[in-house]
Scaffold this motif. Structure first.
Motif, PDB file in Angstrom:
ATOM      1  N   GLY A  33       4.944   8.083  22.020  1.00  0.00           N
ATOM      2  CA  GLY A  33       4.501   6.997  22.901  1.00  0.00           C
ATOM      3  C   GLY A  33       3.332   6.173  22.367  1.00  0.00           C
ATOM      4  O   GLY A  33       2.798   5.321  23.070  1.00  0.00           O
ATOM      5  N   GLU A  34       2.930   6.432  21.108  1.00  0.00           N
ATOM      6  CA  GLU A  34       1.770   5.728  20.553  1.00  0.00           C
ATOM      7  C   GLU A  34       2.070   5.138  19.169  1.00  0.00           C
ATOM      8  O   GLU A  34       2.880   5.670  18.423  1.00  0.00           O
ATOM      9  N   TYR A  35       1.362   4.085  18.893  1.00  0.00           N
ATOM     10  CA  TYR A  35       1.424   3.495  17.558  1.00  0.00           C
ATOM     11  C   TYR A  35       0.075   3.646  16.873  1.00  0.00           C
ATOM     12  O   TYR A  35      -0.968   3.595  17.524  1.00  0.00           O
ATOM     13  N   TYR A  36       0.128   3.778  15.560  1.00  0.00           N
ATOM     14  CA  TYR A  36      -1.079   3.778  14.727  1.00  0.00           C
ATOM     15  C   TYR A  36      -1.171   2.393  14.079  1.00  0.00           C
ATOM     16  O   TYR A  36      -0.260   1.986  13.362  1.00  0.00           O
ATOM     17  N   ALA A  47      -1.900  -6.942  10.983  1.00  0.00           N
ATOM     18  CA  ALA A  47      -1.846  -5.584  11.507  1.00  0.00           C
ATOM     19  C   ALA A  47      -0.574  -4.890  11.035  1.00  0.00           C
ATOM     20  O   ALA A  47       0.509  -5.474  11.076  1.00  0.00           O
ATOM     21  N   ALA A  48      -0.723  -3.665  10.578  1.00  0.00           N
ATOM     22  CA  ALA A  48       0.430  -2.852  10.209  1.00  0.00           C
ATOM     23  C   ALA A  48       0.545  -1.741  11.242  1.00  0.00           C
ATOM     24  O   ALA A  48      -0.440  -1.087  11.563  1.00  0.00           O
ATOM     25  N   ARG A  49       1.745  -1.548  11.732  1.00  0.00           N
ATOM     26  CA  ARG A  49       1.961  -0.611  12.835  1.00  0.00           C
ATOM     27  C   ARG A  49       2.881   0.519  12.386  1.00  0.00           C
ATOM     28  O   ARG A  49       3.926   0.275  11.793  1.00  0.00           O
ATOM     29  N   ARG A  50       2.446   1.735  12.645  1.00  0.00           N
ATOM     30  CA  ARG A  50       3.287   2.892  12.318  1.00  0.00           C
ATOM     31  C   ARG A  50       3.377   3.797  13.532  1.00  0.00           C
ATOM     32  O   ARG A  50       2.543   3.739  14.427  1.00  0.00           O
ATOM     33  N   VAL A  80       0.826  -1.207   0.000  1.00  0.00           N
ATOM     34  CA  VAL A  80       0.000   0.000   0.000  1.00  0.00           C
ATOM     35  C   VAL A  80       0.867   1.268   0.000  1.00  0.00           C
ATOM     36  O   VAL A  80       0.576   2.241  -0.689  1.00  0.00           O
ATOM     37  N   THR A  81       1.964   1.212   0.767  1.00  0.00           N
ATOM     38  CA  THR A  81       2.876   2.348   0.872  1.00  0.00           C
ATOM     39  C   THR A  81       3.467   2.736  -0.482  1.00  0.00           C
ATOM     40  O   THR A  81       3.840   3.872  -0.702  1.00  0.00           O
ATOM     41  N   SER A 137      -8.015  12.013   6.267  1.00  0.00           N
ATOM     42  CA  SER A 137      -8.109  11.424   7.598  1.00  0.00           C
ATOM     43  C   SER A 137      -6.774  11.593   8.317  1.00  0.00           C
ATOM     44  O   SER A 137      -5.723  11.678   7.696  1.00  0.00           O
ATOM     45  N   LYS A 138      -6.862  11.641   9.643  1.00  0.00           N
ATOM     46  CA  LYS A 138      -5.660  11.763  10.453  1.00  0.00           C
ATOM     47  C   LYS A 138      -4.735  10.570  10.203  1.00  0.00           C
ATOM     48  O   LYS A 138      -3.518  10.693  10.133  1.00  0.00           O
ATOM     49  N   GLY A 139      -5.363   9.396  10.047  1.00  0.00           N
ATOM     50  CA  GLY A 139      -4.595   8.176   9.792  1.00  0.00           C
ATOM     51  C   GLY A 139      -3.701   8.311   8.567  1.00  0.00           C
ATOM     52  O   GLY A 139      -2.589   7.780   8.529  1.00  0.00           O
ATOM     53  N   ASN A 140      -4.184   9.023   7.538  1.00  0.00           N
ATOM     54  CA  ASN A 140      -3.373   9.198   6.329  1.00  0.00           C
ATOM     55  C   ASN A 140      -2.056   9.888   6.644  1.00  0.00           C
ATOM     56  O   ASN A 140      -1.028   9.595   6.029  1.00  0.00           O
ATOM     57  N   ASP A 141      -2.088  10.833   7.599  1.00  0.00           N
ATOM     58  CA  ASP A 141      -0.847  11.533   7.960  1.00  0.00           C
ATOM     59  C   ASP A 141       0.148  10.559   8.588  1.00  0.00           C
ATOM     60  O   ASP A 141       1.338  10.596   8.296  1.00  0.00           O
ATOM     61  N   TYR A 142      -0.373   9.699   9.478  1.00  0.00           N
ATOM     62  CA  TYR A 142       0.521   8.696  10.073  1.00  0.00           C
ATOM     63  C   TYR A 142       1.066   7.773   8.997  1.00  0.00           C
ATOM     64  O   TYR A 142       2.235   7.391   9.000  1.00  0.00           O
ATOM     65  N   ASN A 143       0.189   7.419   8.058  1.00  0.00           N
ATOM     66  CA  ASN A 143       0.592   6.566   6.947  1.00  0.00           C
ATOM     67  C   ASN A 143       1.770   7.156   6.187  1.00  0.00           C
ATOM     68  O   ASN A 143       2.758   6.495   5.908  1.00  0.00           O
ATOM     69  N   LYS A 144       1.610   8.448   5.878  1.00  0.00           N
ATOM     70  CA  LYS A 144       2.630   9.112   5.054  1.00  0.00           C
ATOM     71  C   LYS A 144       3.867   9.450   5.858  1.00  0.00           C
ATOM     72  O   LYS A 144       4.959   9.561   5.312  1.00  0.00           O
TER      73      LYS A 144
END
Ligand code: FES
Ligand SMILES: [Fe+2]
Lengths: 160, 428
Positions: free
Chosen positions: B233-236, B225-228, B182-183, B199-206
């Motif tokens: 202190g947090e993962y998406y 599960a894909a972790r970013r 996907v990346t 979406s906020k998630g897209n920012d974490y993705n990028k």
């Protein structure tokens, strides 16, 4: 000008079953060096059994304490750093929390060297929370829960 | 890599094959309900698991899926007349009902019982959601109907499309399990696609192009599960469920509808990709629906009147090198669906898995193949019902969630990955 597909080089032809027989058929090189480390006693039994199968350049170890030294299946003890030379993948196998400290040490050593690290957590009922926490920052991929067979299968798939 | 015999085991789904027997344990999409829109409408040829069948809807609204070919002299019943509660062969007028039973043979005496002994192979065809489902297995073992959330929410909350993909089902399914592409392949779409962007998630993705992966076994299949990295202190986490044999869901983005696929083997070199989009708690908006119809998101723009994508093998998928150069599309092919189709078809009709060079991040694919193989063998050798048959296994969801570093994702998403009627999806 936008080019349009014509005959011989178009996807329609190139991706056909008939064309598949012209693919270059050269043996694929095995993975250069894979290291498999059992992080605790229960995992060690599983890793020993898998080690008996036929592998290209994979080596199998157990580890205790902080993880600065590895023990080969033949019983010889070797420094961790020496064994990571030229390695392309490391697989860490955990069944309990006993190897959490070693997991952190080996994981960090692999991360620094850019070595792809995978973690397999064999479930045996024992708590693995600490092992997972130790593995997570370093293992690019974690399989939870995994079975002994998954180890062999992963190694075969990556041509270890 | 896989040995040749395992590759064959997993990719061959015709009658009498082990994977074919496995697929014959499940209800599968045979066609979209829109393909048989009204009573006595035109019948539709359906090829599924290498069996040629004919679907029709009779004068009383009953659905039938029967052998495509007339018992008399083998003519395709597709040419037949769908009238007065049956389909009548165009050649000599033999007539069949939705159960495949021959009900009339004009040349034979009306009082005789010749036709009572003529019956074509028939399978159940049942509408659940926008899909007509069939079950090709032993009638005595027929499981309960599918419970996937996208076919169980009210009509106005769900939309399903389909497209023909010209390759084996497994390499198409593997694309749905392979989160690491996907990346790259779909990177251009996160910003631009109306069904993805904002979406906020897209920012974490990028912001983190090297995700970590965790693969967890479930009763019905897997969670991948894909972790970013997210905030300090947090993962998406983006979590994709796979339900055996061929259902996957893409993790959600913002309040966009959630999507997923079911891959159905047509024969060993072709498959149908059923693509759905639904929202668990609200109707789809007109805007969303028009984008879905136009082929945005994970849908495709098809040649009008067909389920073949406009961009296909014959036109090199309308590859646009300029767009590739500008970075609008990583591969120069437009739209997520066709980006996937083009690459998966380029592997050839059935990819030779003896030649692969997999890496550790392909663990999801390795594990999925293992589960399919084991299930097929357990069924063949001990008659074990495979995972994914029990409708309980269908009640899954994808999820996108931010969790503290120390929390295992299985624990963090335990509720989020279960379909709960009336509860919104867990999304970032
Ligand atoms: S072939 Fe169908 S009626 Fe003769
Ligand atoms: Fe994709």
């Amino acid at each position: 000008m936008q080019m349009r597909p014509v005959l011989l080089n178009s996807c329609a032809r190139a991706a056909s079953a008939a064309e598949a027989r012209f693919r270059i058929d050269v043996p694929i090189a095995p993975s250069r060096a894979t290291r498999v480390v059992a992080l605790d006693e229960e995992s060690e039994a599983a890793v020993r059994r898998v080690a008996e199968q036929d592998w290209h350049h994979a080596r199998f170890y157990s580890v205790g304490g902080e993880g600065l030294e590895l023990t080969r299946v033949d019983g010889a003890t070797v420094p961790l750093v020496d064994e990571l030379d030229g390695v392309d993948a490391t697989v860490l196998v955990a069944s309990s929390d006993h190897g959490a400290e070693a997991a952190a040490t080996i994981g960090a050593a692999c991360t620094v060297r850019g070595i792809m690290t995978a973690g397999l957590v064999l479930t045996t009922g024992a708590s693995v929370a600490a092992a997972l926490t130790a593995l997570r920052p370093h293992a690019r991929v974690l399989l939870v829960p995994a079975e002994e067979e998954d180890l062999a299968e992963l190694l075969r798939a990556i041509r270890a | 890599m896989l040995r040749t015999e395992i590759n064959e085991l997993l990719t061959q789904t015709g009658p009498g094959t082990r994977m074919g027997d496995l697929f014959r344990q499940y209800w599968m999409p045979a066609l979209l309900a829109e393909e048989l829109p009204e009573n006595d409408c035109a019948p539709v040829r359906v090829k599924i698991l290498s069996e040629r069948l004919l679907a029709f809807r009779d004068s009383d609204g009953r659905y039938g899926l029967i052998d495509e070919f007339c018992a008399h002299r083998g003519v395709s019943l597709w040419f037949g007349r769908n009238e007065e509660s049956g389909i009548r062969c165009a050649y000599h007028g033999w007539k069949y009902d939705v159960t495949g039973q021959c009900v009339e043979v004009p040349s034979e005496p009306e009082t005789g019982n010749f036709c009572a002994n003529v019956k074509l192979r028939a399978y159940p065809l049942v509408k659940v959601g926008d899909i007509l489902w069939t079950y090709l297995g032993d009638p005595a073992q027929q499981p309960p109907l599918p419970e996937f959330e996208f076919v169980r929410v009210p009509d106005e909350q769900t939309y399903t499309s389909k497209r023909w993909q010209e390759c084996n089902w497994l390499q198409a399914l593997e694309g749905g399990i392979d989160s690491s592409h996907v990346t790259f392949l779909h990177s251009g779409q996160l910003n631009s696609d109306p069904l993805f962007k904002g979406s906020k998630g897209n920012d974490y993705n990028k912001g983190d192009l090297k995700p970590f992966f965790e693969v967890a076994d479930t009763d019905g299949g897997l969670l991948i599960a894909a972790r970013r990295n997210a905030e300090e202190g947090e993962y998406y986490w983006r979590v994709t469920p796979w339900v055996m044999p061929s259902f996957t869901m893409v993790p959600p983005r913002g309040d966009h509808p959630v999507h997923g696929h079911i891959w159905v083997p047509i024969d060993d070199e072709n498959c149908w990709v059923y693509t759905f989009d639904y929202h668990p708690v609200r109707p789809l908006t007109d805007d969303e629906l028009s984008h879905m119809h136009a082929g945005y998101g994970v849908h495709s723009e098809n040649v009008p009147g067909t389920y073949r994508p406009m961009a296909n093998k014959d036109n090199d998928y309308l590859m646009d090198r300029e767009a590739q150069r500008r970075g609008e599309q990583f591969s120069g092919v437009k739209g997520i669906a066709i980006q996937d189709a083009s690459l998966q078809e380029s592997m050839g009709p059935i990819v030779d898995r003896t030649k692969e060079r997999l890496v550790a991040t392909d663990t999801g694919i390795i594990k999925a193949r293992q589960k399919l193989r084991k299930a097929a063998l357990a069924l063949a050798e001990q008659g074990v019902t495979p995972p994914g048959v029990d409708p309980e296994h269908h009640r899954v969801r994808s999820a996108a969630i931010v969790l503290p570093h120390e929390q295992p994702f299985q624990e963090g998403v335990a509720e989020a990955v279960v379909a709960r009627p009336g509860v919104a999806q867990t999304t970032v």
